[in-house]
Design an enzyme around this catalytic site. Structure first.
Site, mmCIF file in Angstrom:
data_model
loop_
_atom_site.group_PDB
_atom_site.id
_atom_site.type_symbol
_atom_site.label_atom_id
_atom_site.label_comp_id
_atom_site.label_asym_id
_atom_site.label_seq_id
_atom_site.Cartn_x
_atom_site.Cartn_y
_atom_site.Cartn_z
ATOM 1 N N CYS A 27 -12.047 -29.671 6.159
ATOM 2 C CA CYS A 27 -10.805 -28.992 5.761
ATOM 3 C C CYS A 27 -9.637 -29.965 5.785
ATOM 4 O O CYS A 27 -9.514 -30.796 6.696
ATOM 5 C CB CYS A 27 -10.540 -27.822 6.719
ATOM 6 S SG CYS A 27 -9.034 -26.886 6.343
ATOM 7 N N CYS A 44 -6.359 -28.790 5.610
ATOM 8 C CA CYS A 44 -5.137 -28.016 5.853
ATOM 9 C C CYS A 44 -4.248 -28.731 6.869
ATOM 10 O O CYS A 44 -4.668 -29.681 7.539
ATOM 11 C CB CYS A 44 -5.485 -26.604 6.332
ATOM 12 S SG CYS A 44 -5.948 -26.458 8.078
ATOM 13 N N GLN A 49 -11.672 6.831 -4.581
ATOM 14 C CA GLN A 49 -12.268 7.230 -3.315
ATOM 15 C C GLN A 49 -13.609 7.921 -3.579
ATOM 16 O O GLN A 49 -14.091 7.926 -4.706
ATOM 17 C CB GLN A 49 -11.306 8.141 -2.555
ATOM 18 C CG GLN A 49 -10.065 7.433 -2.015
ATOM 19 C CD GLN A 49 -10.374 6.501 -0.846
ATOM 20 O OE1 GLN A 49 -11.501 6.398 -0.372
ATOM 21 N NE2 GLN A 49 -9.348 5.798 -0.379
ATOM 22 N N PHE A 88 -3.163 5.236 4.294
ATOM 23 C CA PHE A 88 -4.211 4.854 5.234
ATOM 24 C C PHE A 88 -3.698 4.882 6.667
ATOM 25 O O PHE A 88 -4.390 5.337 7.588
ATOM 26 C CB PHE A 88 -4.755 3.464 4.897
ATOM 27 C CG PHE A 88 -5.854 3.008 5.815
ATOM 28 C CD1 PHE A 88 -7.155 3.449 5.622
ATOM 29 C CD2 PHE A 88 -5.589 2.151 6.871
ATOM 30 C CE1 PHE A 88 -8.184 3.044 6.477
ATOM 31 C CE2 PHE A 88 -6.605 1.747 7.723
ATOM 32 C CZ PHE A 88 -7.904 2.197 7.524
ATOM 33 N N ASP A 104 0.854 -1.185 0.000
ATOM 34 C CA ASP A 104 0.000 0.000 0.000
ATOM 35 C C ASP A 104 0.894 1.240 0.000
ATOM 36 O O ASP A 104 2.119 1.136 0.025
ATOM 37 C CB ASP A 104 -0.938 -0.014 1.202
ATOM 38 C CG ASP A 104 -0.195 -0.085 2.531
ATOM 39 O OD1 ASP A 104 1.020 0.189 2.558
ATOM 40 O OD2 ASP A 104 -0.826 -0.414 3.543
ATOM 41 N N ASP A 119 -7.842 -8.088 0.241
ATOM 42 C CA ASP A 119 -6.900 -8.316 1.335
ATOM 43 C C ASP A 119 -7.553 -7.914 2.641
ATOM 44 O O ASP A 119 -8.474 -7.093 2.658
ATOM 45 C CB ASP A 119 -5.620 -7.506 1.143
ATOM 46 C CG ASP A 119 -5.806 -6.063 1.612
ATOM 47 O OD1 ASP A 119 -5.322 -5.730 2.707
ATOM 48 O OD2 ASP A 119 -6.465 -5.272 0.897
ATOM 49 N N HIS A 177 -4.876 -22.111 9.508
ATOM 50 C CA HIS A 177 -6.191 -22.602 9.082
ATOM 51 C C HIS A 177 -7.029 -21.493 8.456
ATOM 52 O O HIS A 177 -7.641 -21.695 7.395
ATOM 53 C CB HIS A 177 -6.946 -23.206 10.262
ATOM 54 C CG HIS A 177 -8.388 -23.466 9.949
ATOM 55 N ND1 HIS A 177 -8.811 -24.573 9.255
ATOM 56 C CD2 HIS A 177 -9.506 -22.715 10.169
ATOM 57 C CE1 HIS A 177 -10.115 -24.518 9.083
ATOM 58 N NE2 HIS A 177 -10.566 -23.396 9.620
ATOM 59 N N CYS A 211 -5.818 -28.939 10.427
ATOM 60 C CA CYS A 211 -6.942 -29.868 10.586
ATOM 61 C C CYS A 211 -6.535 -31.323 10.392
ATOM 62 O O CYS A 211 -7.183 -32.235 10.921
ATOM 63 C CB CYS A 211 -8.067 -29.481 9.623
ATOM 64 S SG CYS A 211 -8.851 -27.916 10.068
ATOM 65 N N GLY A 261 -11.601 3.085 0.897
ATOM 66 C CA GLY A 261 -12.585 3.790 1.703
ATOM 67 C C GLY A 261 -13.843 3.007 1.986
ATOM 68 O O GLY A 261 -14.879 3.596 2.318
#
Length: 380
Positions: free
Chosen positions: A307, A309, A192, A99, A95, A269, A338, A312, A219
């Site tokens: 799951c 992963c 924005q 922000f 970024d 994100d 996870h 798990c 925003g």
């Protein structure tokens, strides 16, 4: 010359117009829609780069503001850039730092030239301009960079937001002119306008005229309702070029991811999955689960029986609850792994649903799991 960032639209879902595509960067070609883990300090908290790659992550974020303060962009540049510094060989997005300046810094002063603020670490006076933000990002060396913008509160007055949008457009043009590495770093403009559709339209028009390689919508997810966010996405996303990626900043809740995709977004994100993981909250195919709760003390099943992963496959709710109750960092690692795996693979399911033209069915399934209101297919 090949552009630093390119986007290929593969297919649109016939019921919603959701986009299946590919983003190509210097560090690979990646399928969209995608969720990108956040690595604020050049690390995704508690997780190794190898683990992120193992779970299928393709682009991660780093934070310009924090890396500027510590260790300094000069040190990262001397190390060979962020990819070498943090040992990550796929995509990186940074970024602009704007922000954080507007949300974290105290005693800030906004002028046409930039923002003066107090360093939160040592109290020193600092100044961030569009040119300085681009210089920092050029030195950090990510694949995708953000322009410096002002992120006004969603419910700010019309007059304030209008002036802010106009300044953000001027800053975007200045940043574009300052960009030193357009052949291998793609710079995005940020739309924005808070909750005002006409100002969002003005912002999009200004930025599209500058021909950025990609566009962000900023925003949002700053306190407004989901309905208000969707309203702005519906009016803003179609204003952006179809042949370039669209990135909705700071969104990571399951319902907002799917609703964003339906409204034409390609990239997302958020710190949400790792932040709630460190408090023992996990996302599952049956909704959210707070593993620290007493009822899991003798629960020897995985966090999510659907799951596969690492967490798990190897550990139980009872064990992870024990780790969390004793403040063992391994518990935070297991929950963070996870949650990121869950969101990355949810987006893979979204990609397949676009191929199969049944995204609304997937939306209905996920909304039921999480207890959201049942969707109306005619008003998604």
């Amino acid at each position: 010359m090949q552009p630093a960032i390119s986007y290929r639209l593969i297919k649109k879902e016939k019921h919603t117009g959701a986009r299946l595509g590919e983003i190509t960067t210097l560090h690979g070609t990646f399928k969209t829609p995608m969720f990108m883990p956040v690595g604020t300090q050049a690390t995704v908290k508690t997780l190794a780069p190898e683990e992120l790659e193992q779970m299928g992550s393709t682009i991660i974020l780093a934070n310009t503001y924090h890396l500027w303060l510590r260790p300094g962009e000069d040190i990262v540049k001397e190390a060979g850039g962020l990819h070498k510094f943090m040992n990550w060989h796929k995509g990186i997005l940074t970024d602009s730092g704007g922000f954080q300046v507007f949300s974290l810094a105290k005693n800030r002063d906004i002028t046409e030239e930039g923002v003066t603020f107090k360093n939160e670490i040592n109290g020193s006076k600092m100044f961030l301009s569009p040119e300085k933000a681009i210089q920092i990002e050029n030195d950090l060396g990510p694949d995708i960079m953000m322009s410096l913008d002002e992120c006004p509160p969603f419910f700010e007055s019309y007059d304030y937001v209008k002036k802010s949008v106009e300044r953000t457009s001027r800053w975007a043009e200045r940043g574009l002119k300052a960009h030193r590495n357009p052949d291998w770093q793609g710079l995005f403009g940020i739309v924005q306008g808070a909750g005002f559709e006409d100002l969002r339209k003005q912002s999009a028009r200004d930025l599209v005229s500058l021909d950025f390689p990609g566009y962000s919508i900023g925003g949002l997810s700053v306190g407004e309702s989901k309905q208000e966010m969707n309203r702005i996405l519906e009016s803003t996303s179609p204003l952006l070029p179809e042949n370039k990626p669209r990135y909705l900043m700071g969104v990571g809740a399951t319902d907002s991811l799917i609703d964003g995709v339906i409204r034409g977004i390609d990239m997302f994100d958020c710190v949400l999955p790792t932040r709630i993981a460190r408090n023992g909250t996990v996302m599952t195919s049956h909704g959210r689960l707070v593993v620290k709760n007493a009822k899991y003390a003798r629960d020897f099943t995985p966090l999510d029986d659907q799951c596969d992963c690492y967490t798990c496959r190897n550990y139980t709710r009872a064990y992870i609850r024990h780790l969390m109750k004793t403040d063992e960092s391994f518990g935070m690692r297991l929950c963070s792994y996870h949650n990121l795996y869950y969101l990355i693979h949810l987006m893979k399911r979204v990609q397949q649903a676009i191929v199969d033209d049944n995204l609304l069915d997937l939306r209905a399934e996920v909304f039921e799991q999480y207890g959201y209101n049942k969707p109306n297919p005619k008003n998604f």
